[in-house]
Design a protein around this motif. Structure first.
Motif, PDB file in Angstrom:
ATOM      1  N   VAL A  23     -21.199  -2.090   5.258  1.00 15.68           N
ATOM      2  CA  VAL A  23     -22.568  -2.064   4.726  1.00 15.68           C
ATOM      3  C   VAL A  23     -22.693  -0.903   3.740  1.00 15.68           C
ATOM      4  CG1 VAL A  23     -24.995  -1.677   5.311  1.00 15.68           C
ATOM      5  CG2 VAL A  23     -23.596  -3.170   6.746  1.00 15.68           C
ATOM      6  N   CYS A  24     -22.199   0.272   4.135  1.00 18.50           N
ATOM      7  CA  CYS A  24     -22.258   1.446   3.263  1.00 18.50           C
ATOM      8  C   CYS A  24     -21.477   1.219   1.975  1.00 18.50           C
ATOM      9  CB  CYS A  24     -21.718   2.677   3.990  1.00 18.50           C
ATOM     10  SG  CYS A  24     -22.693   3.177   5.418  1.00 18.50           S
ATOM     11  N   ILE A  25     -20.285   0.643   2.105  1.00 22.11           N
ATOM     12  CA  ILE A  25     -19.421   0.403   0.943  1.00 22.11           C
ATOM     13  C   ILE A  25     -20.090  -0.559  -0.034  1.00 22.11           C
ATOM     14  CG2 ILE A  25     -17.239  -0.683   0.231  1.00 22.11           C
ATOM     15  CD1 ILE A  25     -16.087   0.461   2.943  1.00 22.11           C
ATOM     16  N   TYR A  26     -20.790  -1.561   0.465  1.00 23.36           N
ATOM     17  CA  TYR A  26     -21.449  -2.528  -0.411  1.00 23.36           C
ATOM     18  C   TYR A  26     -22.730  -1.948  -1.012  1.00 23.36           C
ATOM     19  CZ  TYR A  26     -23.750  -6.691  -2.157  1.00 23.36           C
ATOM     20  OH  TYR A  26     -24.375  -7.596  -2.979  1.00 23.36           O
ATOM     21  N   ARG A  27     -23.525  -1.282  -0.194  1.00 26.40           N
ATOM     22  CA  ARG A  27     -24.871  -0.911  -0.632  1.00 26.40           C
ATOM     23  C   ARG A  27     -24.978   0.430  -1.353  1.00 26.40           C
ATOM     24  NH1 ARG A  27     -29.048  -3.067   3.999  1.00 26.40           N
ATOM     25  NH2 ARG A  27     -28.195  -5.174   4.170  1.00 26.40           N
ATOM     26  N   MET A  28     -24.243   1.435  -0.918  1.00 29.13           N
ATOM     27  CA  MET A  28     -24.414   2.776  -1.506  1.00 29.13           C
ATOM     28  C   MET A  28     -24.174   2.806  -3.021  1.00 29.13           C
ATOM     29  SD  MET A  28     -22.875   5.351   1.309  1.00 29.13           S
ATOM     30  CE  MET A  28     -24.034   6.409   2.142  1.00 29.13           C
ATOM     31  N   PRO A  29     -23.097   2.231  -3.530  1.00 25.70           N
ATOM     32  CA  PRO A  29     -22.891   2.286  -4.987  1.00 25.70           C
ATOM     33  C   PRO A  29     -23.938   1.497  -5.769  1.00 25.70           C
ATOM     34  CG  PRO A  29     -20.889   1.563  -3.863  1.00 25.70           C
ATOM     35  CD  PRO A  29     -21.970   1.612  -2.847  1.00 25.70           C
ATOM     36  N   ARG A  30     -24.581   0.581  -5.118  1.00 29.46           N
ATOM     37  CA  ARG A  30     -25.597  -0.243  -5.775  1.00 29.46           C
ATOM     38  C   ARG A  30     -26.997   0.346  -5.631  1.00 29.46           C
ATOM     39  NH1 ARG A  30     -21.495  -3.391  -3.898  1.00 29.46           N
ATOM     40  NH2 ARG A  30     -20.784  -5.067  -5.258  1.00 29.46           N
ATOM     41  N   GLY A  70     -15.886   6.676   1.785  1.00 31.38           N
ATOM     42  CA  GLY A  70     -15.755   7.316   0.476  1.00 31.38           C
ATOM     43  C   GLY A  70     -14.548   6.817  -0.296  1.00 31.38           C
ATOM     44  N   SER A  71     -13.430   6.648   0.386  1.00 35.83           N
ATOM     45  CA  SER A  71     -12.209   6.177  -0.282  1.00 35.83           C
ATOM     46  C   SER A  71     -12.379   4.759  -0.799  1.00 35.83           C
ATOM     47  CB  SER A  71     -11.024   6.225   0.684  1.00 35.83           C
ATOM     48  OG  SER A  71     -10.775   7.534   1.091  1.00 35.83           O
ATOM     49  N   TRP A  72     -12.985   3.903   0.008  1.00 35.93           N
ATOM     50  CA  TRP A  72     -13.134   2.504  -0.400  1.00 35.93           C
ATOM     51  C   TRP A  72     -14.101   2.387  -1.585  1.00 35.93           C
ATOM     52  CZ3 TRP A  72     -10.029  -0.809   2.455  1.00 35.93           C
ATOM     53  CH2 TRP A  72     -10.029  -2.128   2.024  1.00 35.93           C
ATOM     54  N   ILE A  73     -15.201   3.152  -1.528  1.00 38.56           N
ATOM     55  CA  ILE A  73     -16.156   3.129  -2.645  1.00 38.56           C
ATOM     56  C   ILE A  73     -15.487   3.680  -3.902  1.00 38.56           C
ATOM     57  CG2 ILE A  73     -18.301   4.148  -3.529  1.00 38.56           C
ATOM     58  CD1 ILE A  73     -19.356   4.054  -0.606  1.00 38.56           C
ATOM     59  N   ASP A  74     -14.736   4.764  -3.758  1.00 32.16           N
ATOM     60  CA  ASP A  74     -14.051   5.360  -4.902  1.00 32.16           C
ATOM     61  C   ASP A  74     -13.038   4.388  -5.494  1.00 32.16           C
ATOM     62  OD1 ASP A  74     -13.339   7.380  -6.741  1.00 32.16           O
ATOM     63  OD2 ASP A  74     -11.689   8.030  -5.441  1.00 32.16           O
ATOM     64  N   TRP A  75     -12.324   3.675  -4.634  1.00 29.66           N
ATOM     65  CA  TRP A  75     -11.327   2.715  -5.099  1.00 29.66           C
ATOM     66  C   TRP A  75     -11.982   1.598  -5.926  1.00 29.66           C
ATOM     67  CZ3 TRP A  75      -9.965  -2.249  -2.548  1.00 29.66           C
ATOM     68  CH2 TRP A  75      -8.850  -2.851  -3.142  1.00 29.66           C
TER      69      TRP A  75
END
Length: 156
Positions: free
Chosen positions: A38-45, A128-133
């Motif tokens: 959920v964090c990986i999908y929503r935070m960058p957006r 953090g790593s997945w979002i950065d990737w």
């Protein structure tokens, strides 16, 4: 006195059932991995991680509870959305299983208080790593939250 009784009961339970604690940690890791998705999908957006409830990214249709069971929902739905029939990204079960496996390894490698600190930090690192990737950014909420959590954990 009640706390001591509870701790004694828990120690006795985990002594009698040595598989129970690792199983709980693994299931917790699956659930945390689901939240990390959920964090990986929503935070960058720029979306809230708390609201709205989980939804299909293709149709924005709210998901039922049984569509949110880590890994199993992906398997039961054959990797496709219930309404949209679009493929569900492999990211979801991979992050869930990876998080659960790392949590279990940390639990088995360290004493419980140390393992819990490492588990918290690892969850932040995974997100953090997945979002950065994917997006080439690391949200401030993860880096600042991780720094604060790390400072508190180092004192503890």
């Amino acid at each position: 006195m009640c706390f001591n009784l509870c701790m004694t009961s828990a120690s006795l339970l985990f002594t009698e059932l040595p598989w129970l604690a690792p199983t709980i940690v693994f299931i917790l890791g699956l659930c945390v991995g689901s939240f990390l998705n959920v964090c990986i999908y929503r935070m960058p957006r720029g979306l809230s991680v708390a609201w709205p409830n989980s939804f299909c990214p293709h149709t924005r249709t709210p998901l039922h509870w049984w569509e949110n069971v880590p890994v199993l929902s992906f398997l039961f739905l054959c990797g496709r959305g219930r309404v949209s029939h679009q493929p569900i990204s492999w990211q979801y079960p991979v992050v869930e299983l990876f998080t659960a496996t790392v949590f279990l390894m940390l639990w088995q490698s360290f004493t419980p208080p140390v393992a819990l600190c490492y588990i918290l930090m690892t969850a932040l690192f995974i997100a953090g790593s997945w979002i950065d990737w994917q997006f080439k950014i690391i949200p401030d909420s993860l880096t600042v939250g991780g720094a604060v959590a790390g400072l508190i954990a180092s004192v503890w």
